[in-house]
Design a protein around this motif. Structure first.
Motif, PDB file in Angstrom:
ATOM      1  N   GLY A 152      65.632  25.021  20.685  1.00 12.21           N
ATOM      2  CA  GLY A 152      65.151  26.314  20.153  1.00 12.21           C
ATOM      3  C   GLY A 152      66.162  27.419  20.344  1.00 12.21           C
ATOM      4  N   LEU A 153      66.091  28.416  19.376  1.00 11.51           N
ATOM      5  CA  LEU A 153      67.017  29.557  19.458  1.00 11.51           C
ATOM      6  C   LEU A 153      66.419  30.752  20.229  1.00 11.51           C
ATOM      7  CD1 LEU A 153      68.587  29.795  15.920  1.00 11.51           C
ATOM      8  CD2 LEU A 153      69.834  29.537  18.047  1.00 11.51           C
ATOM      9  N   GLY A 154      65.134  30.681  20.457  1.00 11.21           N
ATOM     10  CA  GLY A 154      64.444  31.821  21.134  1.00 11.21           C
ATOM     11  C   GLY A 154      64.266  32.985  20.182  1.00 11.21           C
ATOM     12  N   GLY A 178      62.039  32.673  17.374  1.00 12.33           N
ATOM     13  CA  GLY A 178      60.749  32.532  16.668  1.00 12.33           C
ATOM     14  C   GLY A 178      59.770  33.668  16.920  1.00 12.33           C
ATOM     15  N   LEU A 179      59.476  33.903  18.205  1.00 12.33           N
ATOM     16  CA  LEU A 179      58.456  34.925  18.517  1.00 12.33           C
ATOM     17  C   LEU A 179      58.932  36.333  18.182  1.00 12.33           C
ATOM     18  CD1 LEU A 179      56.716  33.743  21.825  1.00 12.33           C
ATOM     19  CD2 LEU A 179      55.859  33.716  19.497  1.00 12.33           C
ATOM     20  N   SER A 180      60.220  36.617  18.435  1.00 11.62           N
ATOM     21  CA  SER A 180      60.696  37.979  18.133  1.00 11.62           C
ATOM     22  C   SER A 180      60.658  38.231  16.630  1.00 11.62           C
ATOM     23  CB  SER A 180      62.090  38.229  18.720  1.00 11.62           C
ATOM     24  OG  SER A 180      63.052  37.479  18.017  1.00 11.62           O
ATOM     25  N   PHE A 211      65.105  34.498  23.750  1.00 11.94           N
ATOM     26  CA  PHE A 211      64.477  33.979  24.983  1.00 11.94           C
ATOM     27  C   PHE A 211      63.802  32.649  24.642  1.00 11.94           C
ATOM     28  CE2 PHE A 211      60.791  33.184  27.627  1.00 11.94           C
ATOM     29  CZ  PHE A 211      61.379  33.173  28.884  1.00 11.94           C
ATOM     30  N   THR A 212      64.208  31.695  25.393  1.00 13.88           N
ATOM     31  CA  THR A 212      63.602  30.365  25.165  1.00 13.88           C
ATOM     32  C   THR A 212      63.611  29.558  26.453  1.00 13.88           C
ATOM     33  OG1 THR A 212      63.724  28.316  23.885  1.00 13.88           O
ATOM     34  CG2 THR A 212      65.822  29.387  24.349  1.00 13.88           C
ATOM     35  N   THR A 213      62.594  28.761  26.577  1.00 16.91           N
ATOM     36  CA  THR A 213      62.555  27.875  27.751  1.00 16.91           C
ATOM     37  C   THR A 213      62.879  26.440  27.327  1.00 16.91           C
ATOM     38  OG1 THR A 213      60.185  27.612  27.412  1.00 16.91           O
ATOM     39  CG2 THR A 213      60.873  29.243  29.056  1.00 16.91           C
ATOM     40  N   LYS A 214      63.120  26.359  26.033  1.00 17.36           N
ATOM     41  CA  LYS A 214      63.383  25.014  25.512  1.00 17.36           C
ATOM     42  C   LYS A 214      64.830  24.613  25.801  1.00 17.36           C
ATOM     43  CE  LYS A 214      59.925  25.569  21.949  1.00 17.36           C
ATOM     44  NZ  LYS A 214      59.718  25.929  20.558  1.00 17.36           N
ATOM     45  N   GLU A 215      65.004  23.385  25.766  1.00 21.81           N
ATOM     46  CA  GLU A 215      66.356  22.885  26.046  1.00 21.81           C
ATOM     47  C   GLU A 215      67.309  23.306  24.936  1.00 21.81           C
ATOM     48  OE1 GLU A 215      66.020  18.660  26.439  1.00 21.81           O
ATOM     49  OE2 GLU A 215      64.679  18.839  28.173  1.00 21.81           O
ATOM     50  N   ARG A 266      54.041  25.512  15.556  1.00 18.45           N
ATOM     51  CA  ARG A 266      55.170  24.668  16.005  1.00 18.45           C
ATOM     52  C   ARG A 266      55.376  24.790  17.507  1.00 18.45           C
ATOM     53  NH1 ARG A 266      56.829  20.366  14.449  1.00 18.45           N
ATOM     54  NH2 ARG A 266      56.837  19.982  16.660  1.00 18.45           N
ATOM     55  N   ASN A 267      55.344  26.087  17.969  1.00 19.07           N
ATOM     56  CA  ASN A 267      55.495  26.355  19.405  1.00 19.07           C
ATOM     57  C   ASN A 267      54.407  25.634  20.199  1.00 19.07           C
ATOM     58  OD1 ASN A 267      57.806  27.887  19.391  1.00 19.07           O
ATOM     59  ND2 ASN A 267      56.774  29.877  19.529  1.00 19.07           N
ATOM     60  N   ALA A 268      53.146  25.734  19.661  1.00 20.79           N
ATOM     61  CA  ALA A 268      52.021  25.088  20.365  1.00 20.79           C
ATOM     62  C   ALA A 268      52.244  23.568  20.438  1.00 20.79           C
ATOM     63  CB  ALA A 268      50.709  25.408  19.643  1.00 20.79           C
ATOM     64  N   ARG A 270      44.876  29.293  19.588  1.00 21.66           N
ATOM     65  CA  ARG A 270      44.827  28.887  21.010  1.00 21.66           C
ATOM     66  C   ARG A 270      45.158  27.393  21.121  1.00 21.66           C
ATOM     67  NH1 ARG A 270      39.359  27.588  24.280  1.00 21.66           N
ATOM     68  NH2 ARG A 270      40.449  26.582  26.023  1.00 21.66           N
ATOM     69  N   ASP A 271      45.921  27.086  22.179  1.00 22.02           N
ATOM     70  CA  ASP A 271      46.159  25.644  22.423  1.00 22.02           C
ATOM     71  C   ASP A 271      45.729  25.336  23.845  1.00 22.02           C
ATOM     72  OD1 ASP A 271      48.388  25.967  24.373  1.00 22.02           O
ATOM     73  OD2 ASP A 271      49.460  26.821  22.620  1.00 22.02           O
ATOM     74  N   ASN A 272      45.688  24.082  24.197  1.00 26.27           N
ATOM     75  CA  ASN A 272      45.329  23.744  25.583  1.00 26.27           C
ATOM     76  C   ASN A 272      46.530  23.149  26.319  1.00 26.27           C
ATOM     77  OD1 ASN A 272      45.349  21.381  24.169  1.00 26.27           O
ATOM     78  ND2 ASN A 272      43.440  20.544  25.012  1.00 26.27           N
TER      79      ASN A 272
HETATM   80  P1  ADP Z   1      61.966  28.684  20.698  1.00 26.58           P
HETATM   81  O1  ADP Z   1      60.778  28.077  20.075  1.00 26.58           O
HETATM   82  O2  ADP Z   1      63.192  28.523  19.914  1.00 26.58           O
HETATM   83  O3  ADP Z   1      62.107  28.496  22.163  1.00 26.58           O
HETATM   84  P2  ADP Z   1      60.338  31.042  20.478  1.00 26.58           P
HETATM   85  O4  ADP Z   1      60.698  32.477  20.390  1.00 26.58           O
HETATM   86  O5  ADP Z   1      59.546  30.520  19.351  1.00 26.58           O
HETATM   87  O6  ADP Z   1      61.716  30.281  20.615  1.00 26.58           O
HETATM   88  O7  ADP Z   1      59.601  30.723  21.846  1.00 26.58           O
HETATM   89  C1  ADP Z   1      60.039  31.329  23.009  1.00 26.58           C
HETATM   90  C2  ADP Z   1      59.471  30.616  24.176  1.00 26.58           C
HETATM   91  O8  ADP Z   1      58.075  30.948  24.315  1.00 26.58           O
HETATM   92  C3  ADP Z   1      59.496  29.207  24.184  1.00 26.58           C
HETATM   93  O9  ADP Z   1      60.786  28.715  24.594  1.00 26.58           O
HETATM   94  C4  ADP Z   1      58.357  28.824  25.139  1.00 26.58           C
HETATM   95  O10 ADP Z   1      58.854  28.856  26.456  1.00 26.58           O
HETATM   96  C5  ADP Z   1      57.408  29.885  24.966  1.00 26.58           C
HETATM   97  N1  ADP Z   1      56.308  29.444  24.124  1.00 26.58           N
HETATM   98  C6  ADP Z   1      56.136  29.732  22.795  1.00 26.58           C
HETATM   99  N2  ADP Z   1      54.997  29.195  22.376  1.00 26.58           N
HETATM  100  C7  ADP Z   1      54.383  28.555  23.469  1.00 26.58           C
HETATM  101  C8  ADP Z   1      53.150  27.850  23.640  1.00 26.58           C
HETATM  102  N3  ADP Z   1      52.280  27.603  22.655  1.00 26.58           N
HETATM  103  N4  ADP Z   1      52.912  27.366  24.901  1.00 26.58           N
HETATM  104  C9  ADP Z   1      53.787  27.586  25.903  1.00 26.58           C
HETATM  105  N5  ADP Z   1      54.935  28.227  25.807  1.00 26.58           N
HETATM  106  C10 ADP Z   1      55.237  28.742  24.563  1.00 26.58           C
END
Ligand code: ADP
Length: 637
Positions: free
Chosen positions: A596-598, A600-602, A588-592, A539-541, A569-571
């Protein structure tokens, strides 16, 4: 202190040495005094003892000699007495005796001489003329000779038995004369004489190699095995008497000279010590003068004396022998003493060495003990210090823990604050929207605009489900214990996840390349949760690539050392370098906002950790993000 009381072994040894030296000197002095004294004493004692023994010996010998002489003389005592009564001899005194009678008497006497083994037997007239004799037919015949001057004749004429020693005037042979009167009633007709030779006695005595001497009543030596001494005297005879004796021709022409002598001292009544000139016939090597002991005793029944001459050199030989034996005894004693001392020294040295050795050992043991003690003390001190340090460390650790706890607490609070802000933000928006939709629906319902009201209610329902989603995601944090891990098929999970997102991918024109075709790869985990992780990553990719042209995702897997590496891996644009360290942080999120809640990865990282694995991320060198899931490989079958 050590100067006042010298106790070192060196000082002891030096003192010992001095002491030993003085003891040795004393011993040498003592021995050099005691040895000659004892040897002299021994020699003197041997000499005296020898003399005592000698006296006893001599007495015994002299008894023998004396009885020898007495028996020899007594043997013939009876002969003249018997012969005085012999009719053949008496016939000589018949007036006008015929020559036949004289011849008969001569032959008779000759036969008697032979039988009795005497020197001569003869008969004398009252005038002293020899009428008949046993040697009548010899050159030296006594017949016709006058022996009137002889004392034995005179004694017999007086009616007494005559004893007399003399050298024969005719024969020059020394002999003992026994005479007896031939009586006819009261008248003495003649005298019968028996001459006994002493040569036999002398001969037997000389064989015994003893110096035995007989002196007669004049003190003249009449029997001696030493030829030199014959008819000499031990003491000089008074001149008058000597002249008289010479005149009597008792000893013929013998000068009756005394034996030459020097010092003389009396040992006892019968013994004297005398220095005499060495006579001819004694040992040739002997000195000219010789010390002799002379023991004298009377020969019973005679007026003769028997003398035993004993050379002192024989006693000296005994004394020298005893000195030699004594010296040997001393030598043996000294050698034994030296040997004993040497041995004692050796034993002492050995003991000293052993003592030293023992002392050294004891000192070493003491040293070792004190060292061990010091070491033990140091160790115990170090131990105490260590314990204190450990305590301090524990305390510091505790403090650290406390600080960490505090920090964690603070972090948690901060995270909680952040999360609260996020949640508030996430929830507020839909809640505000729900509120306004609800308010609007109320108004629309009052106005009877049912269709619009429905639409609003639908919006409300949508917003509610969105809120449900958000809370659903938060549920993950409430899970306390990790769920049971089980072997699951990686291919299966990956395929499932791709399928779930395939429609979105298609929509967003993203191509997903699944490089996993090995169905046998099994990993430890939980299907639903691993799927959740994969969906999140895909989803993130997809989100990152957005409307990008030629968006692609590659999925691959490899196994190494009981671990399975799954790479996605994505491009897309990849990560900003500054965000790299924080992407796994919660919220932590860079999404608007609203995108996103930030979390997912944690959450994903936590799930993978629960599986015993690790989730890592990096930028690909050709651009794009790379996520690597390292999982434990489950044993096949
Ligand atoms: P969210 O998806 O809610 O932002 P995540 O913890 O899933 O929270 O992601 C944290 C951040 O990691 C994202 O906001 C994004 O900036 C960065 N990120 C995650 N996956 C990718 C990816 N495939 N390419 C670039 N940035 C990514």
């Amino acid at each position: 202190m050590s100067q006042d009381h010298p106790t070192s072994p060196e000082t002891d040894t030096y003192q010992d040495l001095l002491q030993k030296k003085s003891v040795r000197l004393l011993l040498v002095i003592l021995i050099s005094i005691a040895m000659p004294l004892s040897l002299w004493g021994l020699a003197d004692w041997t000499h005296k003892k020898g003399l005592d023994d000698l006296r006893q010996q001599l007495d015994a010998r002299m008894n023998l000699y004396s009885s020898n002489i007495v028996s020899e003389l007594e043997k013939y005592e009876y002969l003249p007495i018997i012969l005085a009564r012999d009719p053949i001899l008496k016939a000589l005194f018949i007036p006008d005796a015929t020559p036949e009678q004289v011849d008969r008497a001569n032959r008779h006497l000759s036969a008697i001489r032979e039988t009795a083994e005497v020197s001569v037997v003869y008969v004398m007239s009252p005038r002293g003329i020899t009428l008949a004799a046993s040697n009548w037919d010899e050159d030296m015949s006594f017949v016709g000779r006058n022996f009137q001057f002889r004392p034995y004749f005179k004694n017999a004429m007086l009616g007494k038995v005559g004893h007399y020693f003399a050298l024969g005037t005719t024969t020059k042979v020394p002999g003992y004369y026994l005479s007896y009167p031939i009586e006819n009633g009261q008248q003495i007709e003649g005298v019968v004489v028996v001459k006994v030779s002493v040569a036999r006695l002398e001969e037997s005595w000389s064989n015994s190699k003893e110096e035995v001497v007989v002196t007669d009543n004049n003190g003249v030596i009449i029997i001696s095995s030493t030829e030199d001494w014959k008819f000499r005297t031990f003491k000089p005879i008074a001149k008058e008497k000597r002249d008289q004796l010479i005149q009597s021709q008792q000893y013929l022409n013998s000068p009756l000279a005394p034996i030459e002598s020097g010092r003389e001292n009396s040992i006892d009544d019968h013994t004297k010590r005398l220095t005499i000139r060495h006579p001819q016939g004694w040992d040739k090597n002997a000195p000219n003068w010789e010390d002799v002991y002379i023991r004298t005793r009377k020969i019973l029944g005679t007026d003769w004396n028997l003398h035993y001459v004993f050379r002192e050199s024989r006693l000296r030989e005994d004394a020298i022998d005893s000195i030699i034996i004594g010296a040997f005894a001393w030598l043996i004693a000294i050698l034994s003493f030296l040997y004993f001392m040497q041995r004692r020294n050796m034993i002492n040295n050995r003991l000293h060495f052993q003592e030293q050795h023992q002392k050294t050992l004891e000192q070493a043991a003491i040293e070792l003990e004190s060292r061990v003690e010091r070491r033990t003390k140091a160790l115990s001190e170090a131990n105490v210090r260590l314990e204190e340090e450990i305590k301090e460390r524990l305390k510091a650790e505790e403090d650290l823990h406390m600080a960490q706890d505090e920090l964690v607490q603070a972090g948690k609070l901060a995270a909680l604050g952040q999360m609260a802000a996020g949640i508030t933000h996430e929830m507020n928006q839909p809640l505000t929207a729900i509120r306004s939709y609800a308010d609007n629906a109320k108004i629309l319902l009052e106005r009877n605009r049912l269709e619009d009201t429905r639409s609003n209610l639908e919006q409300i329902a949508n917003l509610c489900s969105r809120l449900g989603k958000i809370s659903g995601q938060l549920k993950v944090f409430s899970r306390k214990t990790p769920s049971e891990k089980a072997p699951i098929s990686l291919t299966k999970v990956v395929t499932e996840a791709i399928n779930l997102l395939s429609s979105s991918a298609k929509l967003e024109q993203v191509q997903i390349h699944n490089g996993i075709n090995d169905d046998s790869i099994m990993v430890l985990g939980e299907t639903i949760r691993l799927e959740q992780v994969l969906i999140n990553l895909l989803r993130n990719a997809l989100d990152a690539m957005g409307a990008q042209e030629k968006a692609e995702i590659w999925i691959s897997a490899s196994t190494n050392n009981r671990r399975v590496s799954l790479t996605i891996r994505d491009n897309g644009p990849g990560f900003d370098e500054k965000d790299m360290a924080r992407i796994f942080d919660p919220f932590f999120t860079t999404k608007e906002v609203g995108q996103g809640l930030g979390l997912g990865l944690s959450i994903s990282s936590r799930i993978i950790q629960d599986f015993g694995g690790v989730l890592k991320a990096h930028n690909h060198k050709d651009g794009g993000a790379v996520f690597t899931l390292e999982l434990l490989q489950a044993p096949n079958g």
